[in-house]
Design an enzyme around this catalytic site. Sequence first.
Site, PDB file in Angstrom:
ATOM      1  N   HIS A 264       0.867  -1.186   0.000  1.00  0.00           N
ATOM      2  CA  HIS A 264       0.000   0.000   0.000  1.00  0.00           C
ATOM      3  C   HIS A 264       0.897   1.227   0.000  1.00  0.00           C
ATOM      4  O   HIS A 264       1.670   1.443   0.932  1.00  0.00           O
ATOM      5  CB  HIS A 264      -0.913   0.010   1.225  1.00  0.00           C
ATOM      6  CG  HIS A 264      -1.853   1.182   1.242  1.00  0.00           C
ATOM      7  ND1 HIS A 264      -3.132   1.119   0.720  1.00  0.00           N
ATOM      8  CD2 HIS A 264      -1.690   2.455   1.691  1.00  0.00           C
ATOM      9  CE1 HIS A 264      -3.723   2.296   0.861  1.00  0.00           C
ATOM     10  NE2 HIS A 264      -2.869   3.128   1.445  1.00  0.00           N
ATOM     11  N   CYS A 265       0.796   2.030  -1.043  1.00  0.00           N
ATOM     12  CA  CYS A 265       1.665   3.198  -1.193  1.00  0.00           C
ATOM     13  C   CYS A 265       0.942   4.440  -0.682  1.00  0.00           C
ATOM     14  O   CYS A 265      -0.118   4.817  -1.198  1.00  0.00           O
ATOM     15  CB  CYS A 265       2.055   3.391  -2.661  1.00  0.00           C
ATOM     16  SG  CYS A 265       3.134   4.810  -2.929  1.00  0.00           S
ATOM     17  N   VAL A 266       1.518   5.085   0.332  1.00  0.00           N
ATOM     18  CA  VAL A 266       0.891   6.290   0.885  1.00  0.00           C
ATOM     19  C   VAL A 266       1.001   7.472  -0.066  1.00  0.00           C
ATOM     20  O   VAL A 266       0.205   8.417   0.016  1.00  0.00           O
ATOM     21  CB  VAL A 266       1.529   6.649   2.245  1.00  0.00           C
ATOM     22  CG1 VAL A 266       1.274   5.561   3.264  1.00  0.00           C
ATOM     23  CG2 VAL A 266       3.041   6.907   2.115  1.00  0.00           C
TER      24      VAL A 266
END
Length: 411
Positions: A264-266
């Site tokens: 999950h890429c912020v």
Amino acid sequence: MEEPLCCCEYVDRRGQRNHLAACCCDCQDLDEGCERWLTCRSLPPGALGRIADTVADRVRVPWFAGAVKINVSLVPPLVLLPVFLHVAALHFLLGLVILTSLPVVVLWYYYLTHRRKERTLFFLSLGLFSLGYMYYVFLQEVVPRGHVGYSQVVALTCGLILMLAALARAKTDPGYLPILASSEKSVHQGLPGKSVRGSSNGLHASGAAGGRAVNGEAQGYSRMSAEEPEGVKKDWCARCQLVRPARAGHCRLCGRCVRRLDHHCVWINSCVGERNHQAFILALSFFMLTSVYGITLTLHTICRGRTPFVALFYCPGAYSDYSSALSFTCVWYCAIVTAGMGYILVIQLLNISYNVTEREARLALRDNAGRRLLGGLVIDTGQYNRGFLCNWGHFLSLGSSSPQHSAEDIV
């Protein structure tokens, strides 16, 4: 018949009509908090959370069909980044302190949100506004000096547009598995002929799992069809109540299962999975090329006669005037961000070369089931590694064929 909302009205979190002019009125939690603070009494449990929810609900802007709510996490980068950079340009020591503190604050906030399992638009807002503000400083402070040609400005602009286009593509569906209806979930929970055993990702399920997707997609997500080869690796997600294919994982921030979940890429506020991994790599690559090119043009302008690498660490005239100081400060800010994104890109390229995802590498480290290579930069699980060319061929073909019969699912 209820009257439509005017541009300054909205329906609050309690379902009542409210007006922007009353944003500071009728807040019992805030009034009680101020009263307790003035009388030196402690706040009751949960008071700060309720105050924050009320404030977040009332931060809105007028719109045609009613006031639109603004996510509070979008605001800090828009206000603080220009202030910090302008203050850092006042003196070398101020620049050193601020440019050192900014990455620490960002990493601390990332750790805080990650620990609370919260989604936030702060990082996406910071990234997009940083791009826009750096481009603005470049046009306002660097280009007027006359050392940057028209073709160079066009090239930098095209790189920025391509990067934003790839980023928009990376923000699309990463490969979410369809969510089952509640009635179908109850069918899954009561399946009699399903043997279950523990695993690192959830519960492995062998046997048939009935049910169909809510949105009409293929049923293969939720049960093993007779056409699939024997030995197909599937595992059961207790949260989504479905059987997911190999390499799929559940994202605790998005609350969904994703095919070939990487992480999950912020920075894009979304997962990186089977359908958007290529666009994610493309966006990182365009960003690196555009950023390095912009840094080089700026240093050639404010530090004439020196190579970009030398000028980055030794530029005597950088603080001779405020315009040069601001440009030099922005160069260093870009260099710090570029170094961080460059590290992410290198890790991603190495993982692709060994056909391993970030999630698989993390699980392999936890279970002590992988080999550390290249000084620990990559974890080779050996499960899907078919050689450099085959691994890259598989990556470039992601999303181009039906994943149901992928060779990777055969174990």
